[in-house]
Design a protein around this motif. Structure first.
Motif, mmCIF file in Angstrom:
data_model
loop_
_atom_site.group_PDB
_atom_site.id
_atom_site.type_symbol
_atom_site.label_atom_id
_atom_site.label_comp_id
_atom_site.label_asym_id
_atom_site.label_seq_id
_atom_site.Cartn_x
_atom_site.Cartn_y
_atom_site.Cartn_z
ATOM 1 N N VAL A 79 0.875 -1.179 0.000
ATOM 2 C CA VAL A 79 0.000 0.000 0.000
ATOM 3 C C VAL A 79 0.905 1.221 0.000
ATOM 4 O O VAL A 79 1.807 1.335 0.836
ATOM 5 C CB VAL A 79 -0.931 0.019 1.228
ATOM 6 C CG1 VAL A 79 -1.779 1.294 1.220
ATOM 7 C CG2 VAL A 79 -1.830 -1.200 1.255
ATOM 8 N N GLU A 80 0.657 2.130 -0.940
ATOM 9 C CA GLU A 80 1.449 3.358 -1.035
ATOM 10 C C GLU A 80 0.536 4.545 -0.757
ATOM 11 O O GLU A 80 -0.513 4.700 -1.378
ATOM 12 C CB GLU A 80 2.078 3.484 -2.420
ATOM 13 C CG GLU A 80 2.934 4.742 -2.588
ATOM 14 C CD GLU A 80 3.464 4.895 -4.004
ATOM 15 O OE1 GLU A 80 4.637 4.560 -4.235
ATOM 16 O OE2 GLU A 80 2.679 5.332 -4.874
ATOM 17 N N ILE A 81 0.945 5.374 0.215
ATOM 18 C CA ILE A 81 0.169 6.547 0.606
ATOM 19 C C ILE A 81 1.035 7.781 0.372
ATOM 20 O O ILE A 81 2.085 7.929 1.006
ATOM 21 C CB ILE A 81 -0.245 6.464 2.089
ATOM 22 C CG1 ILE A 81 -0.972 5.148 2.373
ATOM 23 C CG2 ILE A 81 -1.108 7.662 2.481
ATOM 24 C CD1 ILE A 81 -1.111 4.835 3.849
ATOM 25 N N ILE A 82 0.612 8.660 -0.520
ATOM 26 C CA ILE A 82 1.358 9.890 -0.797
ATOM 27 C C ILE A 82 0.470 11.077 -0.433
ATOM 28 O O ILE A 82 -0.599 11.274 -1.015
ATOM 29 C CB ILE A 82 1.791 9.989 -2.272
ATOM 30 C CG1 ILE A 82 2.656 8.780 -2.663
ATOM 31 C CG2 ILE A 82 2.549 11.283 -2.523
ATOM 32 C CD1 ILE A 82 3.056 8.757 -4.128
ATOM 33 N N ILE A 83 0.886 11.844 0.563
ATOM 34 C CA ILE A 83 0.162 13.035 0.988
ATOM 35 C C ILE A 83 1.147 14.197 1.014
ATOM 36 O O ILE A 83 2.155 14.146 1.711
ATOM 37 C CB ILE A 83 -0.469 12.846 2.381
ATOM 38 C CG1 ILE A 83 -1.442 11.661 2.376
ATOM 39 C CG2 ILE A 83 -1.183 14.121 2.822
ATOM 40 C CD1 ILE A 83 -2.025 11.346 3.729
ATOM 41 N N ASN A 84 0.849 15.220 0.230
ATOM 42 C CA ASN A 84 1.726 16.390 0.128
ATOM 43 C C ASN A 84 3.161 15.978 -0.208
ATOM 44 O O ASN A 84 4.124 16.473 0.373
ATOM 45 C CB ASN A 84 1.693 17.205 1.422
ATOM 46 C CG ASN A 84 2.130 18.642 1.206
ATOM 47 O OD1 ASN A 84 1.778 19.263 0.214
ATOM 48 N ND2 ASN A 84 2.915 19.160 2.133
ATOM 49 N N LYS A 85 3.295 15.033 -1.113
ATOM 50 C CA LYS A 85 4.568 14.549 -1.657
ATOM 51 C C LYS A 85 5.382 13.713 -0.655
ATOM 52 O O LYS A 85 6.506 13.325 -0.950
ATOM 53 C CB LYS A 85 5.426 15.706 -2.172
ATOM 54 C CG LYS A 85 4.756 16.513 -3.275
ATOM 55 C CD LYS A 85 5.630 17.666 -3.756
ATOM 56 C CE LYS A 85 4.920 18.469 -4.823
ATOM 57 N NZ LYS A 85 5.725 19.618 -5.295
ATOM 58 N N ILE A 86 4.819 13.440 0.538
ATOM 59 C CA ILE A 86 5.475 12.542 1.489
ATOM 60 C C ILE A 86 4.977 11.132 1.211
ATOM 61 O O ILE A 86 3.783 10.849 1.310
ATOM 62 C CB ILE A 86 5.173 12.942 2.946
ATOM 63 C CG1 ILE A 86 5.677 14.358 3.224
ATOM 64 C CG2 ILE A 86 5.787 11.949 3.926
ATOM 65 C CD1 ILE A 86 7.178 14.501 3.129
ATOM 66 N N ARG A 87 5.893 10.228 0.886
ATOM 67 C CA ARG A 87 5.533 8.876 0.433
ATOM 68 C C ARG A 87 5.716 7.875 1.575
ATOM 69 O O ARG A 87 6.802 7.748 2.143
ATOM 70 C CB ARG A 87 6.411 8.488 -0.753
ATOM 71 C CG ARG A 87 6.116 7.121 -1.351
ATOM 72 C CD ARG A 87 6.928 6.940 -2.627
ATOM 73 N NE ARG A 87 6.680 5.654 -3.257
ATOM 74 C CZ ARG A 87 7.471 4.587 -3.124
ATOM 75 N NH1 ARG A 87 8.573 4.679 -2.370
ATOM 76 N NH2 ARG A 87 7.183 3.447 -3.726
ATOM 77 N N THR A 88 4.637 7.183 1.915
ATOM 78 C CA THR A 88 4.662 6.144 2.931
ATOM 79 C C THR A 88 4.281 4.825 2.274
ATOM 80 O O THR A 88 3.260 4.739 1.581
ATOM 81 C CB THR A 88 3.675 6.458 4.068
ATOM 82 O OG1 THR A 88 4.000 7.732 4.632
ATOM 83 C CG2 THR A 88 3.736 5.399 5.152
ATOM 84 N N VAL A 89 5.104 3.795 2.471
ATOM 85 C CA VAL A 89 4.881 2.491 1.848
ATOM 86 C C VAL A 89 4.741 1.434 2.934
ATOM 87 O O VAL A 89 5.581 1.326 3.834
ATOM 88 C CB VAL A 89 6.037 2.119 0.890
ATOM 89 C CG1 VAL A 89 5.828 0.722 0.316
ATOM 90 C CG2 VAL A 89 6.138 3.141 -0.242
ATOM 91 N N LEU A 90 3.656 0.628 2.839
ATOM 92 C CA LEU A 90 3.428 -0.500 3.731
ATOM 93 C C LEU A 90 3.719 -1.770 2.949
ATOM 94 O O LEU A 90 3.054 -2.073 1.948
ATOM 95 C CB LEU A 90 1.979 -0.511 4.231
ATOM 96 C CG LEU A 90 1.364 0.851 4.604
ATOM 97 C CD1 LEU A 90 -0.095 0.695 4.986
ATOM 98 C CD2 LEU A 90 2.156 1.487 5.731
ATOM 99 N N GLN A 91 4.720 -2.530 3.395
ATOM 100 C CA GLN A 91 5.125 -3.721 2.636
ATOM 101 C C GLN A 91 5.923 -4.653 3.550
ATOM 102 O O GLN A 91 6.750 -4.191 4.347
ATOM 103 C CB GLN A 91 5.986 -3.316 1.431
ATOM 104 C CG GLN A 91 6.290 -4.455 0.467
ATOM 105 C CD GLN A 91 7.023 -3.950 -0.772
ATOM 106 O OE1 GLN A 91 7.680 -2.907 -0.732
ATOM 107 N NE2 GLN A 91 6.898 -4.658 -1.869
ATOM 108 N N ASN A 92 5.626 -5.952 3.446
ATOM 109 C CA ASN A 92 6.357 -6.983 4.205
ATOM 110 C C ASN A 92 6.380 -6.700 5.707
ATOM 111 O O ASN A 92 7.375 -6.941 6.388
ATOM 112 C CB ASN A 92 7.796 -7.116 3.685
ATOM 113 C CG ASN A 92 7.852 -7.554 2.233
ATOM 114 O OD1 ASN A 92 6.996 -8.322 1.771
ATOM 115 N ND2 ASN A 92 8.833 -7.056 1.501
#
Length: 871
Positions: A79-92
């Motif tokens: 799952v990739e969440i990008i808010i105001n160009k800040i990228r958060t990735v949920l993986q493994n």
């Protein structure tokens, strides 16, 4: 920067109503192997291993883009969440923010990530949005996207629009981010006994929607029958949405054979419990019905000991306390010179501060007796403090922002001690004062009426005044009035309370005082100061031991300014500033260690004296061997400096000698401090300095001024408009404005009347005011300012202090701008009597009634005042 000043008044029964809207949340879910429940409309199933846009929109110029990928096992692989160009990735099982793994709780200016029951939650500070997910072995089985308000913006993705049902096929087609390696297939299903058995228990909830949900269940499980997480995630979501009053709530796990999640340590799983587990740090967290989720909780009557490793539950009475990063057990006592505290049920119960308060004048930085801090506007001569029978005067050097002289006048004009110009030998004693050197760096004055003055003489003069006891309200000057109330510390010499330091300080200047507020304009000095002064804030540095006792913010600011504005040795100015913090710590009995060696601030001692952080003058001089030493038995704050080693005594040549080598002194008194000589005019002694209305309230020097020139006639005074008037018609000044005799001014809960050139004030009932603005500037109800720029939500005020049930709480949270260094506004949450929550955010007021609460017979009115200032 946009600063918002917020004022809220709650009145039961009367007031001015404000329109509010009921809180409504819009939730989009995806769970199992591809079930999607959009913001609006019916749920549907997507069978694909392609990346999909879950939702994408722009709100208040902040972009949001959430993308999901499913693995071959059906669970969400990323799952990739990008808010105001800040990228958060949920993986493994990990969380990556801007390609860096983070641990929880994670607080950033733009977003917060934290445990939320058995789930993990990301909450945006820029958008009314949060993302919640549940991780299992092999991936993520559930994701929720919540909108806390309706957005007037276009939205795309599988979640659709919150205000308009979407077409299933259109949503899938427009949201898929297809590539050559992925496929999207039509859903397939076969009759599944487990699905049909489960939905036979949900008829009371789903009713006519049951066939649709049976098909979704069979599509979800098809080809994933062996992955228990796929089916159980589906069943759980249906039961959670049916609620704890549904028939299936207590039996669904037995019917589906879905295992109860395991919990660490002493925690136990509940289907519906506190999202935020009560802990020793927060035994009574405030939460609403919407914060009840599947969770791991402590047994009833116990809380999580979050001050220790592991997940152990204890009774509140067994909770440890924490101070300065260290843990203390119940019953443990910690002490300083001024206070003792006992750990009880996770909270410190402390005695009143029994050390007398004192005034500090360190360079141009002043702390009043009551604790108000400010900067003097000019390098002038001031009345630092005065009482019925004493006056302390200070004179600043014109070359550097440091003191040149300190003088004390007692009772009569001919009893004056001056430090800075005249040499004071070992000890002076009179009927009213004892003056002596405590070390090579400090002179002390103890008066017969209980006042104590300590003067640091090198490398810069700094002044510390402890006023006499039982003199509250009878003291005035730069140091305030010592009445435990900071709101009236800026009382001018004319008797009115000013709002800022400049007119207040100028009123206590002896002569005309030009404004010369210090500023730093040298880049190299500024870089040096910023780098070297940071040692004060180092959490593992030499000063860290004192951080829990005295905040460093004021001292750090003063250190940078004093070092940057230094006119001579930068290192010397730095050391003086660092020494101020070390001295403040020592006054509480907190020893920070050998800070001078750690910061390259060591001092060289003359002759055979030795440096110490705790020099004692008592019985350490040759003179003290000839009779009782009056310096013994005095309550003196520890001072640093040079003194004699143990077993030796200081002789008149400032050399440490053995007792046998000391000369003898006849017992007797000493010559009192030198007299003050008045200068008179040659013919007629007229004090021309007192021929104006302004001079009637101004402090006078120790000598009369007589200058030739034109003045008002006898018994008349020049007012602030240049006219000659009688004493009864003299004008007054407040905040730079001239007021005539008899005019009133209301300020700081006082009504002041101008009379005979001075303000005569009467107290009025005064409510306290707490405020917060900008990037973490707070003012307490007692007018204490401090700086704290945290990223979380904080309680501003509440009346639940552990002794009774609270009736209200006000919480605030900064809302950052697109530039994360700035705060654009604040979210304000008001809880009332556990019945309703009002939220002011994005210039809208929303309300949420709590389940089981009633407002029957109670009418609440709220008055919001918002003032906007652009900087």
């Amino acid at each position: 920067m946009l600063a918002v000043c917020f004022s809220l008044v709650s009145v039961i029964g009367t007031g001015e109503s404000v329109a509010t809207t009921e809180t409504r949340k819009y939730i989009c879910r995806t769970f199992g192997s591809g079930v999607v429940q959009p913001f609006n409309g019916s749920s549907f199933y997507v069978h694909s291993n392609c990346p999909f846009t879950l939702t994408r929109f722009t709100h208040n110029r902040v972009e949001c883009d959430i993308t999901t990928w499913r693995g071959d096992n059906g669970l969400l692989a990323q799952v990739e969440i990008i808010i105001n160009k800040i990228r958060t990735v949920l993986q493994n099982g990990s969380i990556m923010v801007e390609r860096k793994s983070v641990s929880l709780p994670y607080d950033h200016t733009y977003q917060h990530i934290f445990h939320y029951g058995i789930y993990t939650k990301l909450r945006s500070s820029l958008l009314p949005l949060s993302v919640t997910w549940h991780s299992v072995p092999g991936g993520i089985d559930t994701v929720w996207v919540e909108l806390e308000q309706e957005l007037s913006t276009d939205m795309t993705g599988l979640c659709g629009k919150h205000n308009l049902p979407g077409n299933k096929q259109q949503l899938i087609t427009e949201s898929v981010l297809a590539d050559d390696t992925c496929q999207t297939r039509d859903p397939a299903f076969a009759m599944n006994e487990e699905c049909r058995m489960f939905f036979s228990y949900t008829l009371d909830c789903l009713q006519a929607r049951t066939p649709h949900y049976i098909q979704l269940c069979e599509e979800n499980i098809y080809s994933y029958e062996k992955n228990k997480y796929i089916g159980c995630a589906f069943f759980k979501e249906v039961v959670q949405q049916c609620g704890n009053s549904s028939y299936a709530w207590n039996i669904w796990r037995m019917v589906t054979k879905c295992a109860i999640p395991s919990c660490p340590g002493d925690l136990a799983y509940v289907e519906r419990g506190a999202a935020f587990v009560p802990s020793c740090s927060n035994p009574n967290p405030r939460f609403s019905d919407q914060d009840l989720v599947s969770s791991c909780v402590c047994p009833r009557g116990k809380v999580l000991n979050d001050h220790a490793d592991g997940f152990h539950c204890v009774s509140v009475s067994s909770c440890p306390c924490v101070f300065n990063g260290k843990s203390f057990s119940t019953g443990d006592i910690r002490r300083t010179k001024c206070q003792s505290c006992v750990c009880h049920s996770g909270k410190w119960q402390c005695s009143e501060n029994f050390c007398p308060s004192r005034c500090l004048i360190e360079g141009q930085f002043v702390t009043t007796v009551d604790g108000k801090q400010y900067v003097l506007p000019g390098k002038c001569t001031y009345v630092a403090s005065q009482g019925l029978n004493w006056t302390v005067m200070i004179e600043f050097s014109q070359k550097a922002p440091s003191l040149k002289t300190v003088s004390l006048q007692l009772f009569q004009v001919n009893n004056t001690a001056k430090i800075g110009e005249e040499e004071i030998t070992e000890l002076h004693q009179s009927d009213h004062a004892l003056v002596f050197w405590q070390s090579s760096m400090y002179v002390e004055v103890h008066t017969s009426f209980g006042m104590k003055i300590q003067v640091q003489t090198s490398p810069e003069i700094q002044l510390y005044i402890t006023p006499p006891p039982n003199h509250a309200g009878m003291i005035s000057g730069l140091c305030g009035n010592s009445n435990n109330d900071t709101t009236d510390d800026f009382t001018t010499s004319s008797g009115i309370i000013e709002n800022s330091a400049q007119p207040f300080a100028q009123s206590w200047s002896v002569d005309i005082c030009p404004v010369n507020i210090p500023t730093c304009t040298n880049t190299d000095k500024e870089i040096f100061a910023d780098e070297k002064c940071s040692v004060l804030n180092n959490p593992t540095g030499i000063f860290a031991e004192c951080h829990g006792h005295i905040p460093t913010d004021h001292y750090h600011t003063a250190c940078i300014q004093r070092t940057c504005m230094c006119g001579s040795s930068l290192q010397q100015c730095l050391c003086v500033a660092l020494g101020s913090y070390a001295k403040a710590c020592a006054s509480l009995g907190v020893i920070v260690g050998d800070w001078r060696t750690a910061t390259n601030c060591t001092l060289a001692c003359q002759k055979n004296q030795e440096f110490s952080y705790n020099v004692q003058a008592c019985n350490h001089t040759c003179r003290s061997l000839s009779g009782p030493d009056p310096r013994c038995g005095l309550d003196s704050t520890p001072v640093e400096g040079c003194g004699c080693p143990e077993g030796t005594h200081l002789n008149e040549g400032h050399i440490c000698t053995a007792k046998a080598e000391c000369v003898c002194h006849y017992y007797g008194g000493i010559t009192p401090p030198g007299s003050v000589v008045c200068v008179h005019c040659a013919e007629y002694p007229v004090n021309t300095a007192q021929k104006t209305c302004d001079s009637l309230s101004k402090p006078m020097g120790t000598s009369m001024t007589c200058d030739s020139g034109c003045y008002c006639p006898h018994d008349q005074y020049e007012d602030h408009r240049g006219n000659c008037v009688s004493l009864d018609n003299c004008t007054c000044v407040y905040s730079g404005k001239v007021f005539s005799a008899g005019q009133l001014v209301k300020t700081n809960c006082k009504t002041c009347t101008c009379g005979e050139g001075q303000w005569h004030c009467k107290d009025e009932p005064c409510p306290g005011k707490c405020q917060v603005y900008g990037n973490g500037h707070y003012q307490t109800f007692d007018s204490k300012w401090y700086r704290f720029d945290g990223h979380c939500q904080y309680t501003l005020v509440e009346d639940n202090c552990g002794k009774r049930n609270g009736t209200f709480s006000v919480r605030v949270e900064s809302v950052p701008c697109c530039d994360e260094a700035l705060t654009c506004s604040r979210s304000i949450i008001l809880d009332l009597q556990g019945l309703v929550t009002l939220t002011l955010s994005d210039m809208k007021v929303t309300r949420r009634h709590h389940k089981g609460s009633s407002f029957l017979g109670v009418h609440c009115y709220f008055h919001f005042t918002c003032n906007f200032k652009t900087f």
